[in-house]
Structure formats: structure tokens, C-alpha cells
Design a protein around this motif. Structure first.
Motif, PDB file in Angstrom:
ATOM      1  N   GLU A 184       0.736  -1.132   0.148  1.00 13.09           N
ATOM      2  CA  GLU A 184       0.188   0.266   0.094  1.00 13.09           C
ATOM      3  C   GLU A 184       0.915   1.334   0.318  1.00 13.09           C
ATOM      4  N   PRO A 185       0.210   2.632  -1.307  1.00 10.99           N
ATOM      5  CA  PRO A 185       1.325   3.632  -0.869  1.00 10.99           C
ATOM      6  C   PRO A 185       1.198   4.271   0.778  1.00 10.99           C
ATOM      7  N   ASP A 186       2.458   4.213   0.823  1.00  6.68           N
ATOM      8  CA  ASP A 186       3.042   5.133   2.151  1.00  6.68           C
ATOM      9  C   ASP A 186       4.049   5.895   2.208  1.00  6.68           C
ATOM     10  N   PHE A 187       3.604   7.388   1.920  1.00 10.71           N
ATOM     11  CA  PHE A 187       4.639   8.734   1.409  1.00 10.71           C
ATOM     12  C   PHE A 187       4.255   9.311   2.105  1.00 10.71           C
ATOM     13  N   THR A 188       3.941   8.729   3.371  1.00  8.57           N
ATOM     14  CA  THR A 188       3.653  10.263   4.680  1.00  8.57           C
ATOM     15  C   THR A 188       4.912   9.622   5.560  1.00  8.57           C
ATOM     16  N   ALA A 248      11.925  13.681   5.448  1.00  7.90           N
ATOM     17  CA  ALA A 248      12.503  13.551   5.644  1.00  7.90           C
ATOM     18  C   ALA A 248      13.535  13.608   4.381  1.00  7.90           C
ATOM     19  N   GLY A 249      13.161  12.711   3.471  1.00 10.41           N
ATOM     20  CA  GLY A 249      14.286  12.293   2.050  1.00 10.41           C
ATOM     21  C   GLY A 249      13.058  13.989   1.274  1.00 10.41           C
ATOM     22  N   VAL A 250      12.576  13.882   1.288  1.00 16.81           N
ATOM     23  CA  VAL A 250      11.884  14.610   0.598  1.00 16.81           C
ATOM     24  C   VAL A 250      12.037  15.817   0.914  1.00 16.81           C
ATOM     25  N   GLU A 251      11.773  16.457   2.229  1.00 17.78           N
ATOM     26  CA  GLU A 251      11.714  17.759   2.813  1.00 17.78           C
ATOM     27  C   GLU A 251      13.388  18.354   2.215  1.00 17.78           C
ATOM     28  N   GLU A 252      14.208  17.207   2.897  1.00 15.11           N
ATOM     29  CA  GLU A 252      15.613  17.885   2.139  1.00 15.11           C
ATOM     30  C   GLU A 252      16.403  18.306   0.272  1.00 15.11           C
ATOM     31  N   ALA A 258      -0.899  13.673  -2.330  1.00 17.72           N
ATOM     32  CA  ALA A 258      -0.770  12.641  -3.028  1.00 17.72           C
ATOM     33  C   ALA A 258      -0.748  11.124  -2.733  1.00 17.72           C
ATOM     34  N   GLU A 259      -0.593  10.403  -1.385  1.00 11.79           N
ATOM     35  CA  GLU A 259      -1.381   9.419  -1.058  1.00 11.79           C
ATOM     36  C   GLU A 259      -3.081   8.962  -1.343  1.00 11.79           C
ATOM     37  N   SER A 260      -3.965  10.085  -1.215  1.00  6.84           N
ATOM     38  CA  SER A 260      -4.690  10.308  -1.778  1.00  6.84           C
ATOM     39  C   SER A 260      -5.254  10.200  -2.635  1.00  6.84           C
ATOM     40  N   GLN A 261      -4.728  10.507  -4.087  1.00  8.25           N
ATOM     41  CA  GLN A 261      -4.834  10.252  -5.277  1.00  8.25           C
ATOM     42  C   GLN A 261      -4.295   8.812  -5.644  1.00  8.25           C
TER      43      GLN A 261
END
Length: 451
Positions: A245-249, A255-259, A447-450
Motif C-alpha cells: 500500500e502507498p506510504d508516502f508520509t 525527511a528525504g523529500v524535505e531535504e 498525493a497518497e490520497s490520489q
């Protein structure tokens, strides 16, 4: 490391997900209900013509047409089969393919990004590579295991064949490094940010920065999704949970995306104008021109060469810790381009023969040199053409520091929604906005909700 081993290292197993990509569902009824191997394929007695959609691998569509025309001419000379070629830019390719799948009106042969393979396989529109069709290309054993594993979902018969292998590396302008007394490329993410900040300069003292430490294609959906995948793994998290299942959050991905976003934000090492760059080649051009010192890219050789620029070197991508192991030592996804045959081709014998031609040792040597890609067959790594330090580096990255993108049918949809979320965050920063960890988490939740 085999894909199965890598997946085991993640502590989970791949479970087939039946949800099709949103774009496919929206397209309507699929053209085919299920793939099957071609029976009685005859690649010796072929005639007529086929159509071929190629991805844009070089500096331009025109350059690709020139390169591919030579290999197509050799195929036509050998077989008498005419090939109608169309090179399609990356920002159009996936939608063109999905439209072809839904309408049943597509080419005989086409290239796909290997990260889309499971999604494309789930449409049931592509020929399975087993039996006689697999024998026609010399069998699975010819291919490097990590590349072959990208042909479709784990445990399923592949519906695409590796054509070009790629991996991300850090490329840097050696003149800029030398001028600033930097002797080695950064090994950790902290060192990378420090070096990028040191190299972000107003070199002509006019009050404006004209040399940036790093450059990225902020409007490239795929590049952004790759960054989320790699940076998330480096922090110990994945884009899907163990149930598929998607787990984007999860904290690691956030942390990786914020950096990644803060390179343009708090770190201030990326030009705000990079938020509008659509193609990775545009970032590579900035390193060649001296507008930026470093870039992460898969195959910048042609862009550098076409600008007569040889003042660069390649290095491994920085990690959080140079001694990181396992998934946290990820520096790239198993990148590459695959080639597929539409199952409803009315000249399937010639289509299979063309794939056999394209993946022959002779043509792979030619094509991989022209497109500065890595060979997908083991024997070619002994070839003199692939002995450069850069090729050896990228081969090592593929073997020791690369992981396959999530092997789920919804992967292509994931790339779209995650890549778009990051694009929009970078656009906010470019317009002077401040992006916080909460903003990143909220964007990824949307994004995950989409999905």
C-alpha cells in the motif's frame, strides 16, 4: 544482488496489486485482457513493415533519429522489413503509450521506462517474453539479473526486455572544484550541502548569484519521484508498506523529500529558476556552462560532448553516512529503458525479430556507446568500449547501491502524483514561499490520497 534478495533485505515480499494506474482506468476499456506468449513465432521468414516508438535518449529527438536510423537500416538490409520510427520525448511518452493501450491503436514495438514495466504489464497489452520469443533474443541468461528483473512484476512473466541500463551518479565541474580548492567530491549529504553552499557564489560581484552549487530539474515529474525514492531509502523508509500500500508520509520519506526541497529553500544552493526545468538535460547544460557546479544525472555524456565540454568527473551519490549499508546505502534506482511488443501487432514475427536485432551484442554495443548507457548483457562488460572509469563506476553503483523502483502496477501513478507534489513544493519555494516539514507531509498525504 538479485531482486529477490533485495526485496528480502527490505523485510517484505512483493504482493501483486490489482489496482490499475489512474491514467489507465480513466482511459476506458483496455485493448487486451491478458498477455500470452506468441506461438509458432518465426523470425527467419519475415516481411512487410513495423512501427517503432523510441524514447528520447540523446540530446535531441533529431540526434536520436540519426542514431537509430543506422541500426534500423542494418535491420532492413538483413531482413527486408521496413521500420517506421518515431522518437517521442519523455514528457509525452507515457500518455502516448496509455492512449495506445486503451485504443488498441499503437506501434508494433516501443520503448518504456523500466520503472513503468509493472504498470504496463498490468494492462495485458504486451507480449510475454517466454518460450520461442524468449529464445529469439538469446534467453534470459544473456542479460544482467538486475536489468532483467525490471521486465515486469516479481513472479510474473516479463512483458518488456532490457535495452539500456542507467544509474544516477554525481557529476561535477572539475574546474569549479579546482578553483575553490576542493579536492574530492562530497561523500555524505551534509558534506554535499556544505560544498554546494561554498560553491554558490556571486563570481562577478554584481550583487547576484551567478554560480550555483547544485542544479536540478524541478519540473521533471520522474526526476522528482526518483529523488523521493532514493532519499527515502537513505533515511530508512519506502514509498510502499509491506502490504504493497502507498506510504508516502512515513517519517523517512518526508525527511528525504524535505531535504531535497530545502536545497532550493533553506540551503539556498539551487537557483529558483530550476523550478521550471522540465528535462534533466537542462540541468546538465548548467554544469557545462559553469552556472552550476554539481548535478545528479544518469547519462549526461551526450549533452557534455555536444557542448565540447570535458571538464567534468563522476562520483557516487552522497549518502547520509559513507559507511551506510543495505537499503540506506541506496544511491540510485535500477534505471534503464526496456523494449516491448504490442500483443495485437499484425506483424509480430517481424516485431520480435526487431527486438532481437536491437538487443544483439553488436547493436547494444553501438547503441549504448551512442547514448552513453550501460550494457544490459553481461558479456559486453568485457568489451573494450565499456572500460572507462565512468562506466566502471556506474556498473559498481548498479551492482552495490541500486534498488528497483517499487514493483507494483500503480508505480507509474505513484511517480506522477509524488513527482507532481514535489514539483509544486519547489515552485512554492521559487516564488519566495517557505516550505516546512508539515507542508511536505501534507503535500505527500494529498498525493497518497490520489492513488
Amino acid at each position: 544482488m538479485a531482486t529477490t534478495d533485495r526485496l528480502a533485505a527490505r523485510g517484505g515480499t512483493v504482493r501483486r496489486v490489482t489496482t490499475l494506474p489512474l491514467a489507465v482506468l480513466a482511459a476506458g476499456t483496455l485493448a487486451a485482457c491478458g498477455s500470452s506468449p506468441a506461438e509458432d513465432v518465426d523470425t527467419e521468414n519475415i516481411s512487410g513493415s513495423i512501427t517503432y516508438w523510441a524514447s528520447n535518449q540523446g540530446d535531441s529527438v533529431t540526434e536520436d533519429e540519426q542514431v537509430l536510423s543506422e541500426t534500423i537500416e542494418r535491420f532492413t538490409e538483413e531482413t527486408g522489413v521496413e521500420v517506421e520510427l518515431e522518437v517521442i520525448p519523455w514528457n509525452d511518452l507515457q500518455n502516448r503509450i496509455l492512449t495506445a493501450v486503451s485504443s488498441g491503436d499503437g506501434p508494433d514495438v516501443l520503448n518504456i521506462g523500466n520503472t513503468w514495466a509493472a504498470s504496463m504489464q498490468a494492462t495485458g497489452a504486451f507480449l510475454e517474453w517466454e518460450g520461442e520469443v524468449l529464445e529469439a533474443i538469446g534467453g534470459e541468461e544473456r542479460f544482467i539479473g538486475s536489468s532483467w528483473a525490471t521486465g515486469g512484476a516479481e513472479g510474473e512473466t516479463p512483458t518488456s526486455v532490457p535495452l539500456y541500463a542507467l544509474s544516477y551518479s554525481l557529476y561535477y565541474n572539475t574546474e569549479i572544484f579546482e578553483e575553490n580548492g576542493i579536492e574530492e567530491p562530497p561523500g555524505t549529504w551534509e558534506e554535499f550541502v556544505d560544498v554546494a553552499q561554498e560553491l554558490t557564489q556571486d563570481t562577478d560581484d554584481d550583487g547576484s548569484i551567478d554560480q550555483w552549487g547544485f542544479t536540478l530539474a524541478g519540473a521533471s515529474i520522474s526526476n522528482n519521484a526518483h529523488a523521493a525514492f532514493i532519499r527515502g531509502l537513505q533515511h530508512g523508509g519506502e514509498l510502499y508498506d509491506e502490504d504493497g500500500e502507498p506510504d508516502f508520509t512515513n517519517d523517512a520519506v518526508v525527511a528525504g523529500v524535505e531535504e531535497w526541497v530545502q536545497l532550493m529553500g533553506e540551503d539556498g544552493v539551487v537557483s529558483p529558476s530550476d523550478a521550471e526545468l522540465v528535462n534533466g538535460a537542462e540541468s546538465v547544460e548548467q554544469v557545462a556552462s559553469g552556472q552550476a557546479a554539481m548535478v545528479f544525472d544518469q547519462a549526461p555524456g551526450n549533452v557534455f560532448s555536444n557542448r565540447d565540454f570535458d571538464g567534468y568527473a563522476a562520483a557516487e551519490m552522497p549518502m547520509l553516512d559513507v559507511d551506510a549499508t543495505g537499503l540506506e546505502a541506496t544511491q540510485s534506482h535500477v534505471a534503464g529503458i526496456n523494449i516491448s511488443v504490442f500483443e495485437n501487432s499484425d506483424n509480430i514475427d517481424a516485431a520480435v525479430a526487431f527486438v532481437a536485432h536491437m538487443t544483439s551484442d553488436e547493436e547494444l554495443t553501438y547503441l549504448n556507446q551512442e547514448f552513453t548507457a550501460l550494457p544490459v548483457v553481461s558479456d559486453l562488460y568485457e568489451d573494450e568500449a565499456f572500460q572507462s572509469e565512468e562506466i566502471q563506476l556506474k556498473q559498481q553503483i548498479l551492482e552495490d547501491h541500486a534498488q528497483p523502483m517499487p514493483l507494483y502496477p500503480s508505480e507509474s501513478q505513484m511517480e506522477t502524483v509524488v513527482g507532481t507534489a514535489i514539483r509544486d513544493l519547489l515552485a512554492d519555494v521559487a516564488q519566495g514561499g517557505e516550505v516546512t516539514e508539515d507542508d511536505v507531509r501534507e503535500a505527500l498525504a494529498t498525493a497518497e490520497s490520489q492513488m
